[in-house]
Design an enzyme around this catalytic site. Sequence first.
Site, PDB file in Angstrom:
ATOM      1  N   TYR A   1      26.799  40.606  39.573  1.00  0.00           N
ATOM      2  CA  TYR A   1      26.979  39.229  40.012  1.00  0.00           C
ATOM      3  C   TYR A   1      26.498  38.291  38.909  1.00  0.00           C
ATOM      4  CZ  TYR A   1      26.712  35.278  43.337  1.00  0.00           C
ATOM      5  OH  TYR A   1      26.866  34.082  44.002  1.00  0.00           O
TER       6      TYR A   1
ATOM      7  N   ALA B   1      38.886  42.621  52.495  1.00  0.00           N
ATOM      8  CA  ALA B   1      40.129  42.196  53.135  1.00  0.00           C
ATOM      9  C   ALA B   1      39.845  41.408  54.404  1.00  0.00           C
ATOM     10  CB  ALA B   1      40.990  43.411  53.450  1.00  0.00           C
TER      11      ALA B   1
END
Length: 401
Positions: free
Chosen positions: A236, A276
């Site tokens: 990150y 998703a």
Amino acid sequence: MTTSQGAKKAQGRVALVTGGNGITGNAIIEYLATTTTTNDWSKIIVTSNSPLESKIKDPRIIFIALDFTQDSRTLIEQMQPVCTQTTHTYFSSYIHKDDFRELNHANEKLFENFLQAITTVAPNLENVTLQTGGKYYNIHIQPARNPLREDYPRAFPKSQNFYYGQEDFLKEHQKGKNWSWNVIRPQAIIGSTYKPNGMNSALTFALYFSICKELGTKAPMPTNRRFWEGYDDVSYAPLIADLTIFVSTRLSCANEAFNCTNGDVICWKYLWPQLAAYFGIDPADADVSAQINKVEEPLEGTAEQFFSLNTWAKDKRPVWDKLCEETKTANSKKTFDCGTWQFQDWVFQRTWSALLSVSKARRYGWTGYIDSLDSFIATFDELAKQGVIPKRDVMLIIFHF
């Protein structure tokens, strides 16, 4: 996510951050702007080859446009009026070339030109930190010796990996000097920036899932069984910034290279459906286990993919444009051009896992961590906030009706 704590403060530190429009460069700027004071850092000098598009507000930020493909003498003249007070430099610039030899040469020269210039211009320089990456371990070419540690021997000649040339030049140029060096090696950077670019997997995932939802289709991950069921890690960008500032401001970390990941391990079989679901897709419609299990498991070290994301994307631009119109975010249309379709195919074809150890950073006192699912969600949220992709709540309303 934890932040760097206890760094020895020095009045008048001046940072020079290259690649200010890039994911890591932007994260370092934001880190300095939001977690430090004027007593910590008096100036934050930012460079890029194009106008700075960051919306970060801080009176300490000074922008200077620099092109590191220019020779060091030219750069010295340009940097002299602005960069002489620099104490810490953070280099994360990159230039892409399709030809492998050109890529290596261009990026070696990019860093050499910069380093020769800044070490001439800044007499009070204390540290130079170079960002390389997981490809240092040639995980893009062959199976890895997991977990990958900073002291593992190089597996290929220097001519085949420009990270080797950059690091060697940094170490050689530092000999006999008063400043120290650090190298940060992240893996699969996840983050956001106001200027969309072609090095952002999270952005590509957002494009893919959003288009699948718009079309009402399933959203399978185009990979193979080994990669789907194997293990991976990501880094990150704000966490990279945290480690970067941590090691570059501590004498105990001087002249050392450090891997940087989120600190956890992911399995795409479980993470992909969760990603998703963020975009309103039923996790079952993103699970490709049944399809992959129908074919024989590939041999480790080969390349295999049950469909190409790059081929899939070729006729999807009108769908994305329509979605941007429906969500009244027409400015996001240009984001489609930054999809890393071909790059993702290259990643998803891998039949081996690659894990970077962060044990060394832990030994040196760094405790940074973020759950990788949280890092993706935070990135998606930030991309929407920046107007790079439509906002999730607006998309879900459109999709619902």
